[in-house]
Design a protein around this motif. Structure first.
Motif, mmCIF file in Angstrom:
data_model
loop_
_atom_site.group_PDB
_atom_site.id
_atom_site.type_symbol
_atom_site.label_atom_id
_atom_site.label_comp_id
_atom_site.label_asym_id
_atom_site.label_seq_id
_atom_site.Cartn_x
_atom_site.Cartn_y
_atom_site.Cartn_z
ATOM 1 N N ILE A 161 -6.582 -4.781 -4.269
ATOM 2 C CA ILE A 161 -6.408 -3.934 -3.084
ATOM 3 C C ILE A 161 -5.580 -2.685 -3.360
ATOM 4 C CG2 ILE A 161 -6.644 -5.873 -1.479
ATOM 5 C CD1 ILE A 161 -3.613 -5.966 -1.260
ATOM 6 N N ASP B 290 0.812 -1.215 0.000
ATOM 7 C CA ASP B 290 0.000 0.000 0.000
ATOM 8 C C ASP B 290 0.843 1.261 0.000
ATOM 9 O OD1 ASP B 290 0.978 -0.429 2.497
ATOM 10 O OD2 ASP B 290 -0.909 -0.117 3.566
ATOM 11 N N ASN C 40 -9.132 -10.414 -4.662
ATOM 12 C CA ASN C 40 -9.713 -9.071 -4.591
ATOM 13 C C ASN C 40 -8.624 -8.020 -4.790
ATOM 14 O OD1 ASN C 40 -8.819 -10.184 -2.028
ATOM 15 N ND2 ASN C 40 -9.401 -8.227 -1.129
ATOM 16 N N GLY D 239 -5.425 -9.442 -3.415
ATOM 17 C CA GLY D 239 -5.284 -10.228 -2.206
ATOM 18 C C GLY D 239 -5.268 -11.712 -2.525
ATOM 19 N N TYR E 9 -0.282 -12.947 -1.932
ATOM 20 C CA TYR E 9 -0.654 -11.708 -2.612
ATOM 21 C C TYR E 9 -0.162 -11.769 -4.058
ATOM 22 C CZ TYR E 9 -2.213 -9.600 1.729
ATOM 23 O OH TYR E 9 -2.909 -9.319 2.886
#
Length: 566
Positions: free
Chosen positions: A530, A307, A528, A524, A511
């Motif tokens: 992210i 992130d 999904n 993920g 991941y």
């Protein structure tokens, strides 16, 4: 007459002979039976005697062993007595030395105080004498002549002395006490349980340890150690010298030392904080000897932070990079389609050498594309020569497999390549719309066919990756998702919503990083999305380097390789 008598006596004599013979025969049988019984008894006695002799021998050996053990006990008793005596002599010596040190410190403090008091007393007595001297002189001044001569001087000097006395402290700024702190309670408590005498010593080779199944970089890793005696019982006391080291198997050979907590009951907790990712060796010793199952292999995993991905920390300029591979030494290998070669860079982005040239021969390329390194072996797909080459990381040719076509042993524009844990070579045969699995000798093992329709369909496969379970993830540029197959080629699932996906890589926690047409997407473990990193131009290959904690992206449209910190 006599002849008749002789004839008449014949039958009787025969009967007597028969009786005698029968008696002798019975006697013979009795003698034979007695001999047989005697033989049986004699054999039984011999067997009993042999058993007795064997048992006597065993008893003799047992008695000898008993005597030997008694000698060992006596010797051990002597050694233990010596150890205990020496330990307490050392304690006594240490206590005496400490006593001398404390008494010396006390004498130093006492001398300092008495010296200061003596100097202060001398100063006070000197001032007292001066005041007495001038006071006596004033008292002895009587005549007018004396008054005229000294009447002004004496009071002035006396006032000056009195003023000096006023500025001098009449008492010292210190106490007369000498404070002593001796916490005997804790020491007595420690001494009351100091040392142990045990009939079965702790055995490092039988002592056990357990730990968490996963170790991560810069996260605390705990190991529980239990000391076991030679009898297989837990040793109930502490005080053993338990140590632990975590050694990296990589080239830097970094070592992390564990912190040990002694619980005092034969158990210990060791904490370590790994600083590098990759294969390590865990060593646990007790009193200088390895415990059971030490050393042991431990794979330390890196926990990535996606992130925070933003700007690259390094940009490497390279014409038309398609894929990247990292050698154990840290060298960066880049397949460059425009230059028709493999460029090798160091971690700072400085080019070290070039491998290959244009052509179709061994070690030559006509658009090198996919690249994978395992150990010191490099696998390269050639898009326009329609084959895969196997070379050393130094550039020496080893093998070549395939030619243009659609059958077994043939390829059409192969793109990406990876090698799984079973050493199988997995290739994206893009032009034939399939994924091919070979062994190390190039033997065709398995084909995973794509298609236009169906849940397992994929068109123009490119990126390949393996998840922690060994499943094969296929990114196809004409599909909008990623397709997953078992190692045996069975369809599992599809996920994601990607725009012309190319390179793909999966980290140790599952991941998934996928290069799309204009950026890098992170999914993920369940598929999904992210996070997304934009501002990329037609990126191709993507790879993680656990050792340096870096992410590399082949930003092909911009002729650069980007290095991110994760």
């Amino acid at each position: 007459m006599a002849s008749r008598l002789d004839r008449g006596a014949g039958p009787s004599e025969e009967q007597d002979d028969d009786s005698n013979n029968s008696g002798h025969l019975q006697m013979d049988h009795r003698i034979a039976d007695m001999c047989n019984i005697a033989k049986v008894h004699r054999d039984a006695m011999r067997e009993a005697l042999a058993c007795a002799q064997e048992m006597t021998s065993k008893l003799t050996r047992a008695i000898d062993a008993n005597d030997k053990m008694a000698e060992q006990v006596y010797t051990s008793r002597g050694n233990a007595t010596l150890i205990i005596t020496q330990a307490f002599e050392q304690l006594h010596q240490t206590i005496e030395e400490r006593k001398k040190t404390l008494l010396s410190e006390m004498e130093t403090i006492s001398l300092s105080k008495t010296t200061a008091l003596s100097l202060h007393k001398e100063q006070l007595m000197k001032m007292q004498d001066e005041i007495g001297h001038y006071t006596e002189m004033i008292l002895q001044t009587h005549t007018d002549h004396e008054m005229a001569a000294l009447g002004d001087l004496l009071p002035t000097e006396l006032k000056a002395i009195l003023k000096t006395v006023e500025n001098v402290s009449l008492t010292l700024n210190q106490t007369s006490d000498i404070h002593v702190t001796l916490s005997t309670d804790s020491l007595i408590k420690e001494l009351s349980i100091f040392g142990h005498v045990w009939d079965s010593p702790p055995s490092p080779s039988q002592s056990t340890w357990s730990s968490e199944s996963v170790a991560k970089v810069k996260e605390m890793y705990c190991v529980e150690v239990e000391s076991i005696t030679s009898k297989g019982e837990r040793y109930p006391y502490g005080g053993l010298q338990v140590k632990a080291e975590l050694r990296s198997k990589s080239h830097d050979g970094a070592v992390v030392y564990g912190e040990v907590e002694d619980h005092g009951n034969g158990t210990y907790t060791i904490t370590l904080t790994p600083q590098t990712a990759g294969p390590h060796q865990l060593l646990i010793t007790m009193d200088g000897q390895h415990v059971r199952n030490s050393p042991s292999d431990l794979d330390v995993k890196r926990q990535y932070q996606y992130d925070t991905l933003c700007d690259p920390k390094l940009v490497i300029h390279c014409s038309g990079p398609s894929f990247i591979a990292i050698h154990d030494s840290g060298d960066i290998y880049v397949a460059c389609g425009k230059n028709l070669c493999i460029h090798v860079f160091d971690q700072a982005g400085q080019q070290k050498r070039t491998i290959g040239s244009r052509g179709s021969g061994d070690g030559q390329f006509d658009l090198p594309y996919g690249l994978f390194i395992k150990g010191d072996v490099m696998y390269v797909t050639d898009l326009c020569n329609h084959h895969i080459q196997k070379l050393t990381t130094g550039g020496q040719f080893m093998q070549k497999h395939g030619q243009r076509g659609s059958g077994q042993g043939q390829f059409s524009h192969p793109t990406f390549v990876i090698v799984d844990q079973r050493d199988r070579v997995i290739v994206s045969d893009s032009g034939n719309n399939r994924v091919v699995i070979l062994d190390q000798a190039g033997t065709w093992l398995l084909t995973i066919n794509g298609g236009v329709t169906g849940s397992n369909a994929f068109l123009i496969p490119r990126g390949l990756a393996l998840d922690p379970q060994g499943n094969i993830h296929v990114a196809a540029s004409r599909s909008s998702n990623i397709t997953v197959f078992t190692p045996e080629g069975t369809y599992v699932r599809s996920y994601g919503d990607a725009n012309k996906p190319a390179g793909i890589v999966i980290d140790e926690e599952g991941y998934i990083l996928v290069n799309e047409y204009a950026g890098l997407s992170i999914f993920g473990p369940k598929g999904n999305k992210i996070h997304t990193v934009g501002k990329l131009i037609n990126p191709e290959g993507v790879i993680l380097d656990p050792k340096s904690g870096s992410l590399f992206v082949a930003n092909s449209g911009a002729d650069t390789v980007l290095k991110y910190s994760v």
